[in-house]
Motif scaffolding. Structure first.
Motif, PDB file in Angstrom:
ATOM      1  N   LEU A  33      -7.011  66.076  54.902  1.00  0.00           N
ATOM      2  CA  LEU A  33      -7.809  66.344  53.731  1.00  0.00           C
ATOM      3  C   LEU A  33      -8.654  65.446  53.556  1.00  0.00           C
ATOM      4  CD1 LEU A  33      -8.396  68.978  51.871  1.00  0.00           C
ATOM      5  CD2 LEU A  33      -6.835  67.928  50.253  1.00  0.00           C
ATOM      6  N   ASP A  34     -10.344  65.305  53.966  1.00  0.00           N
ATOM      7  CA  ASP A  34     -11.041  64.256  53.528  1.00  0.00           C
ATOM      8  C   ASP A  34     -12.183  64.917  53.058  1.00  0.00           C
ATOM      9  OD1 ASP A  34     -13.152  62.479  53.403  1.00  0.00           O
ATOM     10  OD2 ASP A  34     -12.194  61.148  55.045  1.00  0.00           O
ATOM     11  N   GLY A 156       5.857  69.071  46.241  1.00  0.00           N
ATOM     12  CA  GLY A 156       6.102  68.854  47.707  1.00  0.00           C
ATOM     13  C   GLY A 156       4.928  68.915  48.794  1.00  0.00           C
ATOM     14  N   SER A 157       3.748  69.179  48.219  1.00  0.00           N
ATOM     15  CA  SER A 157       2.623  69.551  49.035  1.00  0.00           C
ATOM     16  C   SER A 157       1.858  68.330  49.825  1.00  0.00           C
ATOM     17  CB  SER A 157       1.419  70.091  48.105  1.00  0.00           C
ATOM     18  OG  SER A 157       1.946  71.234  47.684  1.00  0.00           O
ATOM     19  N   TRP A 158       1.919  67.060  49.330  1.00  0.00           N
ATOM     20  CA  TRP A 158       1.165  65.911  49.592  1.00  0.00           C
ATOM     21  C   TRP A 158       2.357  64.966  49.951  1.00  0.00           C
ATOM     22  CZ3 TRP A 158      -3.285  65.634  45.987  1.00  0.00           C
ATOM     23  CH2 TRP A 158      -4.152  66.349  46.221  1.00  0.00           C
ATOM     24  N   ASP A 355     -11.468  73.651  48.673  1.00  0.00           N
ATOM     25  CA  ASP A 355     -10.436  73.755  48.076  1.00  0.00           C
ATOM     26  C   ASP A 355      -9.203  73.024  48.691  1.00  0.00           C
ATOM     27  OD1 ASP A 355      -7.834  74.877  46.876  1.00  0.00           O
ATOM     28  OD2 ASP A 355      -8.969  76.493  46.109  1.00  0.00           O
ATOM     29  N   TRP A 356      -8.628  72.424  48.084  1.00  0.00           N
ATOM     30  CA  TRP A 356      -7.314  71.651  48.822  1.00  0.00           C
ATOM     31  C   TRP A 356      -6.357  72.308  49.490  1.00  0.00           C
ATOM     32  CZ3 TRP A 356      -5.409  68.815  43.562  1.00  0.00           C
ATOM     33  CH2 TRP A 356      -6.421  67.929  43.204  1.00  0.00           C
ATOM     34  N   TRP A 368     -12.902  77.997  52.034  1.00  0.00           N
ATOM     35  CA  TRP A 368     -12.543  77.585  51.013  1.00  0.00           C
ATOM     36  C   TRP A 368     -13.380  76.825  50.093  1.00  0.00           C
ATOM     37  CZ3 TRP A 368      -8.076  79.043  49.737  1.00  0.00           C
ATOM     38  CH2 TRP A 368      -6.918  79.335  50.468  1.00  0.00           C
ATOM     39  N   PHE A 369     -14.637  77.130  50.211  1.00  0.00           N
ATOM     40  CA  PHE A 369     -15.892  76.728  49.350  1.00  0.00           C
ATOM     41  C   PHE A 369     -15.638  77.062  47.833  1.00  0.00           C
ATOM     42  CE2 PHE A 369     -19.782  75.903  52.401  1.00  0.00           C
ATOM     43  CZ  PHE A 369     -18.855  74.745  52.968  1.00  0.00           C
ATOM     44  N   LEU A 370     -15.630  76.268  47.020  1.00  0.00           N
ATOM     45  CA  LEU A 370     -15.405  76.352  45.557  1.00  0.00           C
ATOM     46  C   LEU A 370     -16.808  75.826  44.955  1.00  0.00           C
ATOM     47  CD1 LEU A 370     -12.029  75.282  44.772  1.00  0.00           C
ATOM     48  CD2 LEU A 370     -12.813  77.451  44.989  1.00  0.00           C
TER      49      LEU A 370
END
Length: 413
Positions: A33-34, A156-158, A355-356, A368-370
Motif C-alpha cells: 500500500l503506497d 492486526g491489519s498492518w 481506500d486502505w 477503491w477510489f474515495l
C-alpha cells in the motif's frame, strides 16, 4: 529566517494535505500500500504541487516515503526528495513534513516492535532535518499514533499484526518513544524547527465496548500525554497501562525525556470520527459541526498550545464538499472568536485517494477510489490519472484568500 514563529501571529492559515500512507510489506492476501504510487503522485508531483499553490494553500502536509529514502540501514537516497524540496521552495509553500505515516522500511524486522525502532526512526528524522534545514522548518514526527496503534496493534491489519488492547499498548509505546527521540534529534540539528504533533481524536457515543468508555475517552490522548510526560501514578490510565505491561520505568523515561509540540494537530472527519459503541461493535456516526466543536474544545481544554485542524474532508458530491468547507470554516472562525487558538485549517486529502482496504483484495485501484478531494483523479485511456479540479477547489481558494461571504476572519492573540 523570521524571528517570530508563524503559528504565533494570530492568523488562520489554510492548507491541504497529500495522502501519504506507506505500508510496503506484503503478505498472503495483503498487497503493498503506497498511496503515492496508487495515485501516481511519483509521476505527477510537479503538477500536484503547482495545484496546491494554485489553491491558495499556504502550507501542505506532505510525507516522505521512508522505506524508499532509506532502502538499507544508514543508506539514504535523496534524489527525488531533493527535487520536491526545491519545487516547494520555488512555489513558496510551507511544508509540514510528515516523517512517519504508518509504515516502516522492509529491512526493519517486526516493524515497530523492533528494539531499534525508536533510534532508527530518530536517525532518519535527523538526516532529513540536516539535509533540508534551509528549506523545511516544520515537522510531524509521526502521524496519528492512535490510528497507527489500532491498525498495527489492535486490529492486526498492518505489521506487526498484533491484536486487542494489549497489542494496541505494545505498539503505541514504541511509537511514542520514536516520536520523542525524533523530536530530540531534529531539535539538536535544527534548533529553530517547529513541531506539529497530529492525532485523530475519536469521539464516542454509548458505553458498551471491549473496554470501558472511560478508558477510550482517555486513550485518545495517550500518545500526546506520554510524549509530553503527563502520565504518572495519578493518571486515569495508569492501572490499565500496567495490566498491559507498561512499567514505572517506562513512564519515568517519558517524564525524563518529555518533549512539547509547538502546534497540536487534530484530525476530524464529519462522517466517521465519531462512533457509537454497542454490544462490542462500533458504528460510525455523522457528527457534523457539533463533533468538530466538541473535539476542538476537548483538546483546547487539555493542552496549552496552538491548535490546527490538520485533516478534514468528506467523500460526497461537490455540493456536499462545498457545504462542509463553509460549515467547518465558519465553526473554526467562531471558535477563534471565543478564544480558542486555532491557527490552521487543512483539507486532507487534496485529491482522490485509494481506500486502505485495497491492500486486502485484488481489485483495481479505481474500484477503491474515495473522492475526498478538491481535485478528482480521472483515469485516461493511457491508464494515466488526470488531475481535474472540482468546484470545491474554487471555494477553498476563495476561503484561503478571505473572499467568502459569511465567514468572518479574525486574528487571535
Amino acid at each position: 529566517m523570521n524571528d517570530v514563529p508563524w503559528y504565533t501571529d494570530g492568523r488562520l492559515r489554510y492548507g491541504v494535505g497529500i495522502e501519504d500512507t506507506f505500508i510496503p510489506q506484503e503478505a498472503v492476501g495483503h498487497r503493498k500500500l503506497d498511496l503515492y504510487e496508487l495515485t501516481q503522485h511519483y509521476a505527477h508531483w510537479r503538477e500536484d504541487l503547482e495545484l496546491v499553490a494554485e489553491s491558495g494553500a499556504e502550507f501542505v502536509r506532505w510525507g516522505i516515503p521512508w522505506y524508499l529514502v532509506e532502502p538499507r540501514p544508514g543508506e539514504f537516497d535523496w534524489s527525488w526528495i531533493d527535487q520536491v524540496a526545491e519545487k516547494m521552495r520555488e512555489l513558496g509553500l510551507r511544508c509540514i513534513v510528515d516523517l512517519m505515516h504508518y509504515g516502516t522500511p522492509l529491512w526493519l524486522d517486526n516493524s515497530f516492535l523492533n528494539a531499534s525502532y525508536p533510534e532508527r526512526v530518530a536517525s532518519y528524522g535527523r538526516a532529513v532535518a540536516e539535509r533540508y534545514r534551509d528549506t523545511w522548518t516544520d515537522f510531524t514526527p509521526l502521524n496519528e499514533p492512535a490510528v497507527n496503534a489500532e491498525w498495527c496493534g489492535q486490529n492486526g491489519s498492518w505489521p506487526p499484526y498484533l491484536r486487542g488492547q494489549d497489542g494496541f499498548v505494545k505498539v503505541l509505546i514504541p511509537l511514542a518513544r520514536g516520536m520523542v527521540r525524533t523530536q530530540q534529534e531534529i531539535a539538536a540539528v535544527h534548533p529553530e524547527a517547529t513541531f506539529v504533533h497530529v492525532d485523530a481524536g475519536f469521539l464516542y457515543d454509548g458505553d458498551t465496548s471491549p473496554e470501558p468508555r472511560a478508558v477510550l475517552d482517555e486513550r485518545r490522548f495517550l500518545a500526546l500525554d506520554l510524549v509530553t510526560g503527563r502520565i504518572d501514578d495519578t493518571s486515569p490510565l495508569r492501572d490499565w497501562l500496567a495490566r498491559h505491561g507498561v512499567t514505572d520505568g517506562d513512564l519515568q523515561w517519558f517524564r525524563d525525556n518529555a518533549v512539547h509540540p509547538d502546534v497540536i494537530g487534530v484530525n476530524y472527519y464529519p462522517h466517521f470520527t465519531k462512533v457509537r459503541l454497542e454490544q462490542g461493535t462500533s458504528t460510525p456516526v455523522r457528527a457534523g459541526t457539533d463533533g468538530l466543536r466538541e473535539l476542538i474544545e476537548l483538546y483546547s481544554a487539555r493542552y496549552d498550545a496552538p491548535l490546527a485542524l490538520t485533516e478534514t474532508s468528506l467523500v460526497g458530491t461537490t455540493e456536499e464538499k462545498i457545504a462542509w468547507l463553509q460549515e467547518s470554516t465558519a465553526v473554526v472562525e467562531a471558535m477563534r472568536g471565543e478564544g480558542h487558538r486555532i491557527i490552521g485549517y487543512t483539507w486532507f486529502p487534496f485529491f482522490t485517494m485509494v481506500d486502505w482496504l485495497y491492500r486486502f483484495d485484488q481489485k483495481e485501484p479505481d474500484e477503491w477510489f474515495l473522492r475526498f478531494g478538491l481535485v478528482d483523479l480521472v483515469r485516461g485511456a493511457d491508464r494515466g490519472l488526470q488531475r481535474v479540479k472540482n468546484q470545491a477547489f474554487e471555494v477553498f481558494r476563495d476561503l484561503a484568500a478571505g473572499k467568502v461571504d459569511g465567514v468572518q476572519q479574525r486574528d487571535v492573540a
